[in-house]
Design a protein around this motif. Structure first.
Motif, short mmCIF file in Angstrom:
data_model
loop_
_atom_site.label_atom_id
_atom_site.label_comp_id
_atom_site.label_asym_id
_atom_site.label_seq_id
_atom_site.Cartn_x
_atom_site.Cartn_y
_atom_site.Cartn_z
N ASP A 106 0.82 -1.27 -0.13
CA ASP A 106 -0.13 -0.06 0.08
C ASP A 106 1.01 1.37 -0.12
O ASP A 106 0.65 2.19 -0.73
N TYR A 107 1.93 1.15 0.79
CA TYR A 107 2.83 2.42 0.80
C TYR A 107 3.62 2.58 -0.52
O TYR A 107 3.72 3.60 -1.24
N TYR A 108 4.15 1.46 -1.14
CA TYR A 108 4.55 1.30 -2.62
C TYR A 108 3.50 2.25 -3.71
O TYR A 108 3.70 2.88 -4.30
N GLN A 115 1.62 6.80 -6.85
CA GLN A 115 0.64 7.58 -7.13
C GLN A 115 1.07 9.12 -6.95
O GLN A 115 0.99 10.06 -7.69
N ALA A 116 1.78 9.22 -5.89
CA ALA A 116 2.13 10.53 -5.60
C ALA A 116 3.47 10.95 -6.65
O ALA A 116 3.56 12.06 -7.06
N LEU A 146 6.25 9.26 2.90
CA LEU A 146 5.77 7.71 2.57
C LEU A 146 7.17 6.96 2.38
O LEU A 146 7.15 5.87 3.00
N ILE A 147 8.27 7.38 1.88
CA ILE A 147 9.75 6.74 2.07
C ILE A 147 10.29 6.45 3.32
O ILE A 147 10.60 5.24 3.58
N GLU A 148 10.00 7.47 4.22
CA GLU A 148 10.28 7.09 5.78
C GLU A 148 9.48 6.00 6.26
O GLU A 148 10.01 5.37 6.82
#
Length: 98
Positions: A5-7, A12-13, A39-41
């Motif tokens: 979901d984070y990926y 999308q971002a 998101l990366i963090e």
């Protein structure tokens, strides 16, 4: 939220960043870059313990390639502006910002 979901959110971002860059909306690009950093963090935190199936690893791979393509396109769009920035004497750069 699971790791994929984070990926997906990061993909999308990055796609929205590309759309902003294509629209010459660099303020929005910077804003979205901040969202990507968050998101990366978060991915760094949850990604170390995530176990992905082969299907999930393939999805992650597809997402990462899409993000890299978005990034390359954004860089290509930004390059002329960065070249202009580098060619402008430091004392005159404020005129480029307005």
């Amino acid at each position: 939220m699971n790791v994929l979901d984070y990926y997906r959110a990061l993909e999308q971002a990055s796609e929205r960043m590309l759309q902003a860059a294509e629209s010459d909306d660099w303020d929005r690009v910077v804003e979205l870059e901040g969202a990507c950093a968050v998101l990366i963090e978060r991915l760094r935190e949850v990604g170390t313990t995530a176990q992905l199936s082969p299907t999930e690893r393939a999805e992650k791979h597809r997402i990462m390639l899409a993000i890299l393509k978005h990034d390359a396109r954004i860089r290509a769009l930004a390059e002329p502006w960065l070249d202009l920035w580098d060619a402008t004497p430091p004392g005159s750069r404020s005129t480029l910002l307005h």
